[in-house]
Design an enzyme around this catalytic site. Structure first.
Site, PDB file in Angstrom:
ATOM      1  N   ASP A  78       6.546   3.941  13.599  1.00 46.32           N
ATOM      2  CA  ASP A  78       5.424   3.438  13.587  1.00 46.32           C
ATOM      3  C   ASP A  78       4.488   4.414  14.309  1.00 46.32           C
ATOM      4  O   ASP A  78       5.248   4.528  15.821  1.00 46.32           O
ATOM      5  CB  ASP A  78       4.792   2.093  14.027  1.00 46.32           C
ATOM      6  CG  ASP A  78       5.100   1.341  12.471  1.00 46.32           C
ATOM      7  OD1 ASP A  78       4.659   1.289  11.316  1.00 46.32           O
ATOM      8  OD2 ASP A  78       4.926  -0.235  12.770  1.00 46.32           O
ATOM      9  N   ASP A  82       1.920   2.011   6.282  1.00 41.94           N
ATOM     10  CA  ASP A  82       1.157   0.651   6.140  1.00 41.94           C
ATOM     11  C   ASP A  82      -0.178   0.930   5.686  1.00 41.94           C
ATOM     12  O   ASP A  82      -1.328  -0.091   5.012  1.00 41.94           O
ATOM     13  CB  ASP A  82       1.374   0.109   7.464  1.00 41.94           C
ATOM     14  CG  ASP A  82       2.847   0.012   7.878  1.00 41.94           C
ATOM     15  OD1 ASP A  82       3.298  -0.591   7.537  1.00 41.94           O
ATOM     16  OD2 ASP A  82       2.769   0.208   9.404  1.00 41.94           O
TER      17      ASP A  82
END
Length: 164
Positions: A116, A134
């Site tokens: 991330d 995401d």
């Protein structure tokens, strides 16, 4: 619609992989630490052991593989659903979710966690760190909710044709 949905999923997966490759291997974000882009937005390297937006953390190897299996089941169910979809918006939504999910599955299998990078924050308060996959998953889920509440115009037309 099925083939188009799978092509979209493949494109989403490719965009996700390219973004992760660029941040990890080309830009070497892990070496840079926190990089401020805007006063409310940073890029930072974080390994997420949970699901989207760091929810439901799975710190053990067993937890990791449970998440892989659960996500694969979700992808399979969505692919099965995609086979019967008639509305273009639903196809797009499912394709986005499938592609993003496969991107995160890849990370979890290869790296043991999901890479991330994007972090929104206000002062010391930080929103969860997330990635391109995401974003696609969230957009696809939002489109599915939209479709559930408002339906597509093609579905409304067919409902009108069926009613006396």
């Amino acid at each position: 619609m099925f083939t188009r949905g799978l092509i979209l999923a493949a494109l989403v997966f490719l965009v996700d992989r390219l973004s992760k490759w660029w941040f990890m291997d080309v830009y070497e974000l892990a070496k840079k630490g926190v990089v401020e882009i805007l006063p409310i937005f940073n890029v930072v390297m974080v390994w997420n052991r949970g699901v989207s937006f760091s929810l439901f953390s799975a710190e053990t190897e067993t937890g990791r593989w449970i998440l892989v299996i659960m996500t694969c089941v979700i992808v399979a169910v969505l692919a099965f659903w995609l086979r019967s979809v008639q509305a273009r918006l639903t196809m797009v939504a499912i394709g986005l979710v499938i592609g993003g999910a496969i991107g995160n599955i890849y990370d979890r299998i290869v790296f043991g966690a999901v890479a991330d990078f994007f972090q929104f924050h206000l002062g010391d308060w930080s929103f969860a760190v997330f990635n391109v996959a995401d974003c696609f998953i969230s957009l696809g889920a939002a489109l599915l909710v939209w479709e559930a509440f408002f339906g597509s115009s093609s579905e409304k037309k067919s409902e009108k044709q069926l009613s006396p």
